[in-house]
Write a protein that holds these residues in place. Structure first.
Motif, PDB file in Angstrom:
ATOM      1  N   MET A 160       0.556  10.109   0.380  1.00 22.36           N
ATOM      2  CA  MET A 160       1.155   9.058  -0.454  1.00 22.36           C
ATOM      3  C   MET A 160       2.669   9.004  -0.257  1.00 22.36           C
ATOM      4  O   MET A 160       3.283   7.945  -0.359  1.00 22.36           O
ATOM      5  CB  MET A 160       0.792   9.242  -1.935  1.00 22.36           C
ATOM      6  N   VAL A 161       3.276  10.145   0.055  1.00 25.23           N
ATOM      7  CA  VAL A 161       4.708  10.168   0.378  1.00 25.23           C
ATOM      8  C   VAL A 161       4.934   9.487   1.726  1.00 25.23           C
ATOM      9  O   VAL A 161       5.855   8.669   1.891  1.00 25.23           O
ATOM     10  CB  VAL A 161       5.240  11.610   0.410  1.00 25.23           C
ATOM     11  N   CYS A 219      -3.714   6.560   2.436  1.00 30.57           N
ATOM     12  CA  CYS A 219      -3.488   7.878   1.829  1.00 30.57           C
ATOM     13  C   CYS A 219      -4.684   8.805   2.019  1.00 30.57           C
ATOM     14  O   CYS A 219      -4.730   9.887   1.427  1.00 30.57           O
ATOM     15  CB  CYS A 219      -3.213   7.723   0.335  1.00 30.57           C
ATOM     16  N   ALA A 220      -5.641   8.393   2.837  1.00 30.12           N
ATOM     17  CA  ALA A 220      -6.935   9.085   2.904  1.00 30.12           C
ATOM     18  C   ALA A 220      -7.022  10.158   3.974  1.00 30.12           C
ATOM     19  O   ALA A 220      -6.355  10.102   5.001  1.00 30.12           O
ATOM     20  CB  ALA A 220      -8.041   8.054   3.155  1.00 30.12           C
ATOM     21  N   GLY A 279      -6.733   5.881   8.748  1.00 27.37           N
ATOM     22  CA  GLY A 279      -6.145   4.945   7.788  1.00 27.37           C
ATOM     23  C   GLY A 279      -4.639   5.121   7.695  1.00 27.37           C
ATOM     24  O   GLY A 279      -3.886   4.144   7.652  1.00 27.37           O
ATOM     25  N   LYS A 280      -4.191   6.365   7.665  1.00 26.01           N
ATOM     26  CA  LYS A 280      -2.757   6.652   7.654  1.00 26.01           C
ATOM     27  C   LYS A 280      -2.096   6.091   8.907  1.00 26.01           C
ATOM     28  O   LYS A 280      -1.015   5.491   8.839  1.00 26.01           O
ATOM     29  CB  LYS A 280      -2.511   8.160   7.565  1.00 26.01           C
ATOM     30  N   LEU A 296     -12.528   5.779  -0.968  1.00 27.40           N
ATOM     31  CA  LEU A 296     -11.773   5.548   0.260  1.00 27.40           C
ATOM     32  C   LEU A 296     -10.846   6.711   0.579  1.00 27.40           C
ATOM     33  O   LEU A 296     -10.505   6.935   1.746  1.00 27.40           O
ATOM     34  CB  LEU A 296     -10.959   4.253   0.144  1.00 27.40           C
ATOM     35  N   VAL A 297     -10.432   7.455  -0.425  1.00 28.75           N
ATOM     36  CA  VAL A 297      -9.479   8.547  -0.224  1.00 28.75           C
ATOM     37  C   VAL A 297     -10.130   9.751   0.460  1.00 28.75           C
ATOM     38  O   VAL A 297      -9.472  10.485   1.201  1.00 28.75           O
ATOM     39  CB  VAL A 297      -8.849   8.961  -1.568  1.00 28.75           C
ATOM     40  N   ALA A 298     -11.419   9.929   0.246  1.00 31.73           N
ATOM     41  CA  ALA A 298     -12.132  11.050   0.879  1.00 31.73           C
ATOM     42  C   ALA A 298     -13.536  10.600   1.282  1.00 31.73           C
ATOM     43  O   ALA A 298     -13.753  10.144   2.385  1.00 31.73           O
ATOM     44  CB  ALA A 298     -12.172  12.256  -0.054  1.00 31.73           C
TER      45      ALA A 298
END
Length: 331
Positions: free
Chosen positions: A52-53, A78-79, A137-138, A231-233
């Motif tokens: 997220m940073v 952020c995933a 995604g990142k 979506l994050v994991a």
């Protein structure tokens, strides 16, 4: 320098068989340390816990708005995803919208963790692409920022404008100069910080308000993560299951080598922890214990008990022991 604090223990037959120790910090408004275990100044690589940073420049630069990114895409940025069809389909569409393809990614390919996706590739005699990488995604976010900046294609180079922007924002939200970087599993630089610095960054997200550019970016990212935990994991993962258990009120994120963070707006706190031996089971136990202590996670929820004070069973389903929080942790 304080010694690591014992956090997780595995008991079998009434005897302590194994234990895991680590460092953890809770920061409140203004980044003040309100509680800690182990060494608050332990230097770590935050690994994927800081995604997220890393996504802040994507929003603050105007790249996300220019590309019309949705909150679902920001959650995926952020995933550390499973490579399920849900994830890879979104990455592929995102790249298509940018006029790019899988070859433009720089994260490398690996087999998806999602069983259905993995089996589908095997049965189809197909090898995985970079979109299956848990960090794709990142990297789609990195490519979006790269295009917006008009920068070169090698966005994982530490001297690339994308990575320089990430280093700057990392130092700003942690409140400390990074001593350097290591190369992450996805080939991007990962800037080192202290456990306190990482917790301070999570506190900044927790206390952010939509009063300025950074505040708006932080609020949007934390809400995107908490709203779309799938979506994050992915299914069966701690991040997804624990965020669901907390009803979209808290954003949490794991990182390789047993790092975990939490953003808790209603309590105005941020949490960061690191298990020194890199044991994932201990990191998941420790974050669950700290979330229960903070009053945002139900101890008796199945997602909690899957990781905290969890009976151990053998292949015959007989109970053999328990994985539990160490005495005095978190107190």
């Amino acid at each position: 320098m304080a010694e690591p604090h014992r956090m997780a223990e595995l008991w079998r037959g009434g005897m302590l068989e194994s234990y895991h120790s680590g460092h953890a910090v809770i920061c409140g408004p203004g980044g003040a340390v309100v509680d800690s275990w182990g060494d608050p100044q332990a230097m770590i690589y935050p690994r994927s816990s800081c995604k997220m940073v890393q996504a802040l420049p994507l929003i603050e630069s105007g790249a996300a708005e220019a590309a019309g990114l949705t909150d679902r895409q920001l959650a995926l940025a952020c995933a550390s995803h499973q490579g399920a069809a849900l994830h890879t389909g979104m990455v592929e569409s995102w790249l298509t919208d940018l006029g790019l393809g899988d070859d433009d990614l720089r994260c490398g390919a690996h087999w998806p963790k999602d069983k259905e996706a993995r089996n589908g590739l095997i049965l189809g005699h197909t090898t995985p692409c970079q979109k299956h990488n848990n960090c794709s995604g990142k990297h789609a976010g990195f490519l979006t920022l790269t295009r917006h900046l008009g920068a070169g294609p090698d966005y994982i180079d530490p001297d690339h404008p994308v990575q320089q922007a990430i280093r700057q924002v990392t130092e700003e939200v942690t409140g400390e100069a990074s001593p350097g970087y290591g190369i992450d599993g996805c080939s991007a630089p990962n800037f080192a910080c202290t456990i306190t610095g990482l917790a301070r960054a999570m506190s900044a997200f927790a206390n952010a308000a939509e009063t300025d550019t950074r505040g708006r970016a932080m609020v949007r990212l934390r809400q995107a993560m908490a709203t779309y935990p799938d979506l994050v994991a992915g299914e069966g993962r701690a991040c997804t299951e624990l965020m669901r258990a907390m009803g979209g009120k808290v954003a949490i994120k794991t990182g390789a080598e047993a790092v975990f963070v939490a953003i808790i707006p209603e309590k105005q706190i941020g949490i960061a922890l690191k298990i020194v031996d890199g044991g994932t089971r201990a990191a998941e136990l420790a974050i669950a214990a700290l979330l229960v202590r903070a009053g945002v996670l139900d101890y008796d929820h199945p997602a909690t008990r899957k990781r905290l004070d969890t009976p151990q069973t053998n292949w015959r389903k007989a109970e053999t022991g328990i994985l539990r929080a160490a005495d005095g942790f978190p107190g």
